[in-house]
Write an enzyme that holds these catalytic residues in place. Structure first.
Site, short mmCIF file in Angstrom:
data_model
loop_
_atom_site.label_atom_id
_atom_site.label_comp_id
_atom_site.label_asym_id
_atom_site.label_seq_id
_atom_site.Cartn_x
_atom_site.Cartn_y
_atom_site.Cartn_z
N ASP A 114 -3.17 21.74 15.21
CA ASP A 114 -4.23 20.72 15.57
C ASP A 114 -5.54 20.82 14.87
O ASP A 114 -6.07 19.63 14.53
CB ASP A 114 -4.38 20.83 17.09
N GLU A 120 1.84 17.69 11.87
CA GLU A 120 3.14 18.21 11.16
C GLU A 120 2.93 18.72 9.95
O GLU A 120 3.79 19.77 9.51
CB GLU A 120 4.27 16.87 11.12
ZN ZN Z 1 3.33 20.85 16.38
#
Ligand code: ZN
Length: 423
Positions: free
Chosen positions: A365, A287
């Protein structure tokens, strides 16, 4: 009186079918058929799946997602067919006269009556799909923790908010449409773009709390972990909130939202209950990576660009398919044409929207692993989330391309591997 007679006649105007409509319907039709085909015949699993998951996990996830996908496409096809029938089956113009009469010949009253009727019709069509997919199906798989009563309260609250905001939007839309016949699309797109920014700002503080309660994180090790990540990422995070998601679901998730002072990272309480701290760290890092890479602003910028493109196309379409005498207001049924347009275009443009979304998720990611320096935890997180939420473990390529806002689990694992080899 002559003018009012002319107006009456004018309200019988029937929209013309033209090459742009043909194109929009053809694209949506082809995508629907392909979608349906690949939901029913998704093909075999990528053998790589069984490195991380069992055959049983794979088939359970397929069964769970197939029904939801059939509901999605079924609901879309019925909505589009009904709107298309209203617009081109000769019904729409008649509805305009009916709505105006019901509103005592008030123009804006007629617009609102027509909007309300179409809105209720669309709600009625989607309700069975929603009720089954969102309530029964989620209970059947042990995800939903909601009672029928609380589901209905959610549904009515959401419908109420949508109704109030959309009625306002419709009234403004028709005012603009008639006030600036040649440039309304620029005015409209600008309005909506400003609203997009305002909405991103106020949503976390004005709308989200109507459905859930949010508590600042109290767990000391969680706070320390967030602080450490935040200084490493160079992203000041003062709000990490825990949401009582367990009221509704056993699924785990997290998201980030807001702009400026309302910026926040939200973690589901289900995530904290079921996942070890190093996997929660992987989530927070993901996040935070969105935040650091400016994904909210990029998302809004893309939304604004899309807005102008869409409204420009809508302008062309209305110009070419509805002819209006200069002295007349646009008839209320213009709204049904607008709805048909947005239904078709938002469906057909989903591969494009998802393409951008997947690219940002992939980047988040990648950056997340660099932040935590713990690729093993990231991999386990992706595996646990996919297994726990019954994500399709090996989605068909078309389905992935068309409807996936996040990369499927094998790709996310691959991204982690790449992050490691880059380090
Ligand atoms: Zn995400």
């Amino acid at each position: 009186m002559v003018l009012s007679h002319g107006e009456r006649e004018g309200f019988k105007l029937q929209p013309r079918f033209n090459v742009i409509w043909l194109f929009l319907m053809l694209i949506a039709g082809i995508f629907s058929l392909l979608y349906l085909w690949y939901v029913l015949f998704p093909g075999r699993a990528d053998p790589e799946v069984f490195k991380y998951f069992t055959a049983d996990q794979f088939s359970r996830a397929r069964e769970y997602t197939t029904t939801l996908r059939l509901f999605f496409i079924g609901s879309f096809l019925i909505q589009a067919a009904v709107l298309g029938w209203l617009v081109f089956g000769g019904r729409a113009a008649g509805l305009s006269s009916w709505a105006r009469e019901l509103a005592g010949n008030s123009y804006i009253g007629g617009v609102l009556v027509l909007f309300l009727s179409v809105w209720m019709l669309q709600r009625l069509i989607s309700l069975p799909f929603l009720l089954y997919g969102d309530y029964y199906w989620q209970h059947r798989w042990g995800f939903s923790t909601q009672t029928m009563g609380s589901w209905w309260i959610d549904y009515l609250k959401m419908a109420g908010i949508e109704l109030v905001l959309t009625s306002l939007g419709v009234a403004v839309f028709f005012l603009i449409l008639n006030r600036w016949p040649g440039t309304w699309w620029i005015v409209g797109a600008s309005f909506l773009s400003v609203w997009l920014v305002i909405q991103s700002y106020i949503w976390p503080v004005a709308v989200a709390p109507l459905f859930n309660s949010f508590e600042p994180a109290k767990n000391q090790s969680l706070i320390e972990m967030v602080d450490a990540l935040s200084s490493k990422a160079g992203v000041p995070v003062d709000k990490v909130l825990i949401m009582d998601a367990s009221q509704r679901t056993t699924k785990a998730n997290a998201y980030f939202a807001g702009l400026g002072k309302t910026k926040q990272i939200v973690l589901y309480d289900t995530l904290l209950e079921k996942y070890p701290m190093e996997q929660v760290e992987a989530v927070v890092a993901h996040e935070m990576a969105h935040w650091r890479q400016g994904h909210i602003v990029k998302g809004i910028a893309l939304g604004i660009a899309g807005n102008f493109l869409l409204w420009g196309l809508l302008f062309l379409l209305i110009r070419l398919t509805v002819s209006i005498p200069w002295y007349m207001h646009y008839p209320p049924h213009t709204w049904i044409i607008v709805m048909l347009f947005f239904t078709l275009v938002s469906f057909s443009s989903s591969p494009l929207q998802n393409y951008f979304s997947r690219a940002m998720e992939r980047e988040a990611d990648l950056v997340a692993v660099q932040l935590t320096g713990n690729p093993a935890a990231a991999k386990n997180l992706h595996i646990n989330l996919a297994a726990g939420n019954l994500s399709d473990l090996s989605p068909n390529y078309f389905i992935r391309w068309f409807s996936y806002s996040h990369p499927p689990v094998l790709e996310r694992i691959e991204t982690v591997n790449q992050a490691v080899s880059k380090q």
